[in-house]
Design an enzyme around this catalytic site. Structure first.
Site, PDB file in Angstrom:
ATOM      1  N   LYS A 218     -64.261  13.910 -83.812  1.00 26.24           N
ATOM      2  CA  LYS A 218     -65.136  15.074 -83.944  1.00 26.24           C
ATOM      3  C   LYS A 218     -64.533  16.191 -83.111  1.00 26.24           C
ATOM      4  O   LYS A 218     -64.323  16.041 -81.904  1.00 26.24           O
ATOM      5  CB  LYS A 218     -66.519  14.715 -83.434  1.00 26.24           C
ATOM      6  CG  LYS A 218     -67.466  15.867 -83.560  1.00 26.24           C
ATOM      7  CD  LYS A 218     -68.886  15.382 -83.474  1.00 26.24           C
ATOM      8  CE  LYS A 218     -69.831  16.516 -83.671  1.00 26.24           C
ATOM      9  NZ  LYS A 218     -71.200  16.085 -83.357  1.00 26.24           N
ATOM     10  N   ARG A 228     -76.740  23.964 -86.065  1.00 25.23           N
ATOM     11  CA  ARG A 228     -77.464  24.171 -84.802  1.00 25.23           C
ATOM     12  C   ARG A 228     -78.710  25.015 -85.033  1.00 25.23           C
ATOM     13  O   ARG A 228     -79.722  24.831 -84.367  1.00 25.23           O
ATOM     14  CB  ARG A 228     -76.534  24.764 -83.751  1.00 25.23           C
ATOM     15  CG  ARG A 228     -75.484  23.734 -83.339  1.00 25.23           C
ATOM     16  CD  ARG A 228     -74.498  24.243 -82.306  1.00 25.23           C
ATOM     17  NE  ARG A 228     -73.419  23.267 -82.129  1.00 25.23           N
ATOM     18  CZ  ARG A 228     -72.298  23.502 -81.469  1.00 25.23           C
ATOM     19  NH1 ARG A 228     -72.109  24.667 -80.898  1.00 25.23           N
ATOM     20  NH2 ARG A 228     -71.384  22.560 -81.354  1.00 25.23           N
ATOM     21  N   LYS A 241     -68.799  22.461 -76.192  1.00 31.14           N
ATOM     22  CA  LYS A 241     -68.693  21.004 -76.150  1.00 31.14           C
ATOM     23  C   LYS A 241     -67.249  20.534 -75.943  1.00 31.14           C
ATOM     24  O   LYS A 241     -66.910  19.405 -76.273  1.00 31.14           O
ATOM     25  CB  LYS A 241     -69.309  20.418 -77.429  1.00 31.14           C
ATOM     26  CG  LYS A 241     -70.788  20.802 -77.601  1.00 31.14           C
ATOM     27  CD  LYS A 241     -71.480  20.048 -78.729  1.00 31.14           C
ATOM     28  CE  LYS A 241     -72.962  20.433 -78.793  1.00 31.14           C
ATOM     29  NZ  LYS A 241     -73.697  19.656 -79.819  1.00 31.14           N
ATOM     30  N   LYS A 272     -64.682  14.929 -88.702  1.00 31.17           N
ATOM     31  CA  LYS A 272     -65.637  16.038 -88.718  1.00 31.17           C
ATOM     32  C   LYS A 272     -65.103  17.202 -87.915  1.00 31.17           C
ATOM     33  O   LYS A 272     -64.713  16.962 -86.771  1.00 31.17           O
ATOM     34  CB  LYS A 272     -66.951  15.528 -88.131  1.00 31.17           C
ATOM     35  CG  LYS A 272     -68.037  16.563 -88.032  1.00 31.17           C
ATOM     36  CD  LYS A 272     -69.268  15.920 -87.451  1.00 31.17           C
ATOM     37  CE  LYS A 272     -70.378  16.952 -87.352  1.00 31.17           C
ATOM     38  NZ  LYS A 272     -71.549  16.394 -86.731  1.00 31.17           N
ATOM     39  N   SER A 298     -71.896  22.010 -91.890  1.00 24.53           N
ATOM     40  CA  SER A 298     -72.764  23.122 -92.288  1.00 24.53           C
ATOM     41  C   SER A 298     -71.989  24.416 -92.537  1.00 24.53           C
ATOM     42  O   SER A 298     -72.248  25.116 -93.513  1.00 24.53           O
ATOM     43  CB  SER A 298     -73.842  23.323 -91.226  1.00 24.53           C
ATOM     44  OG  SER A 298     -73.249  23.539 -89.948  1.00 24.53           O
ATOM     45  N   TYR A 337     -73.886  18.500 -97.784  1.00 20.90           N
ATOM     46  CA  TYR A 337     -75.178  19.094 -98.144  1.00 20.90           C
ATOM     47  C   TYR A 337     -75.241  19.384 -99.631  1.00 20.90           C
ATOM     48  O   TYR A 337     -76.295  19.664-100.169  1.00 20.90           O
ATOM     49  CB  TYR A 337     -75.411  20.366 -97.315  1.00 20.90           C
ATOM     50  CG  TYR A 337     -75.370  20.072 -95.822  1.00 20.90           C
ATOM     51  CD1 TYR A 337     -76.451  19.467 -95.193  1.00 20.90           C
ATOM     52  CD2 TYR A 337     -74.230  20.341 -95.058  1.00 20.90           C
ATOM     53  CE1 TYR A 337     -76.404  19.145 -93.849  1.00 20.90           C
ATOM     54  CE2 TYR A 337     -74.175  20.033 -93.711  1.00 20.90           C
ATOM     55  CZ  TYR A 337     -75.261  19.435 -93.111  1.00 20.90           C
ATOM     56  OH  TYR A 337     -75.208  19.107 -91.789  1.00 20.90           O
TER      57      TYR A 337
END
Ligand code: PBG
Length: 351
Positions: A218, A228, A241, A272, A298, A337
């Site tokens: 990731k 988010r 992060k 990802k 997303s 999605y």
């Protein structure tokens, strides 16, 4: 220029005499592309509904369908609506869902303690879904970010995301998720040692058949923004992060990191984000041979939707082309999605 007639320029004369067969040696790549039937016959990879995992967003309440501004066409759903969505997905032939909760602020704290509530929103969703639609797979994320008041995936102490304490909490949360009926636990937090810890905790609780899909590689990506917003962490997140997610520049490190997850007992690996990391998808498949999944995140989704809404690209064709790219790169499937939309396109045929 003007004094030479156009047929007498030496380059043009040479061009008119070129023997293309001599160049190609009679090899013609276009031969198999000449008709639809032969393109179908020689197609190397295919996208099928069996390749799709549908991530969905859950909110408290009932009869709630709440559009997410940053993700056109995607709603946050209350548990009852999520169950309806699960039925629809199963009818379309989609094998599995991945669930992500957006919980009230009162359930968010420094340590993400709501993750340890046996009947929290994510576990309620799993119970209701498995009861109503037992044949759809439910994949749950155990990262703490939906439950922390700082939006990080782990426990924050003195400005640091502490690894080992987070791992113990995540392993405990995974047991609750499995108790609720989750089929696959998918940790997205990138703490060291989490796969081994979750495996041990699951086995000790009698959940030998619950699998682990590791968010093995990731990356610290700019493509998570709309997510988010969807789970309500964008206003909360302090800093970034990068102390726990992978540097987007590092492929060798990504393969090593995934290797540890394989050793610790991961059943499946995930990459990802997706499209910007197809090299990693291919490398993980070639190196470990485990099932590999890409998460078309997303930001990837919303960029396609925005491009299509602006009329710059044909959204449906771009969707299918990008999903197919994951298969070509060696992935066994994709979290997307677009899952219901793609499933409908596939059912119509012609892809
Ligand atoms: C964090 C998590 C993220 C996503 C799912 N779980 C990334 C993040 O917020 O840092 C992103 C999914 C997406 O963008 O679609 N545990």
């Amino acid at each position: 220029m003007a004094s030479n007639g156009k047929n007498t320029a030496p380059g043009l004369r040479a061009a008119s005499e070129i023997d293309v067969d001599e160049i190609t040696g009679h090899r013609r790549m276009r031969r198999t592309r000449v008709a639809d039937w032969s393109r179908r016959l020689t197609r190397e990879t295919r996208l099928s509904v069996d390749d799709l995992i549908w991530p969905i967003f859950i909110v408290p309440g009932s009869n709630v369908l709440e559009p997410i501004d940053a993700m056109p066409g995607v709603n946050r759903m209350s548990v009852d609506k999520a169950v309806e969505a699960a039925k629809m997905a199963a009818d379309l032939g989609i094998p599995a869902l991945a669930t992500f909760p957006n919980v009230e602020m009162q359930h968010r704290d420094q340590t993400g303690s709501y993750a340890l509530e046996p009947d929290n929103l994510i576990n309620q969703t799993t119970r209701a879904t498995k009861k109503a639609v037992p044949n759809i797979g439910v994949i749950t994320d155990v990262a703490l970010d939906p439950f922390t008041d700082h939006g990080h995936d782990g426990i924050l102490r003195d400005g640091e995301i502490v690894n080992d304490e987070t791992v113990r909490q995540i392993a405990a949360a995974a047991v609750h998720q499995a108790d609720a009926g989750a089929d696959i636990i998918a940790p997205s937090d990138m703490m060291d040692g989490r796969i081994g810890a979750i495996r041990r905790a699951l086995d000790a609780a009698g959940h030998q058949n619950v699998a682990i899909m590791s968010y093995a590689t990731k990356f610290a990506s700019a493509l998570y923004g709309p997510y988010r917003e969807a789970i309500g962490t964008s206003g909360l997140l302090k800093g970034d992060k990068r102390t726990y997610y992978l540097d987007p520049a590092n492929a060798t490190e990504a393969v090593r990191d995934a290797g540890l997850d394989v050793e610790e007992g991961a059943d499946m690996l995930m990459v990802k984000p997706g499209l910007a990391y197809l090299d990693i998808c291919q490398a993980l498949k070639d190196t470990y041979g485990l099932p590999v999944f890409a998460y078309q995140v997303s930001g990837e989704y919303s960029m396609i939707k925005a491009g299509a809404a602006a009329g710059y690209v044909d959204g449906e064709r771009v969707m299918m082309e990008k999903l197919l790219a994951f298969k070509r790169a060696g992935c066994d499937g994709v979290l997307t999605y677009f899952a219901p939309e793609a499933a409908r396109m596939l059912a119509k045929g012609g892809w």
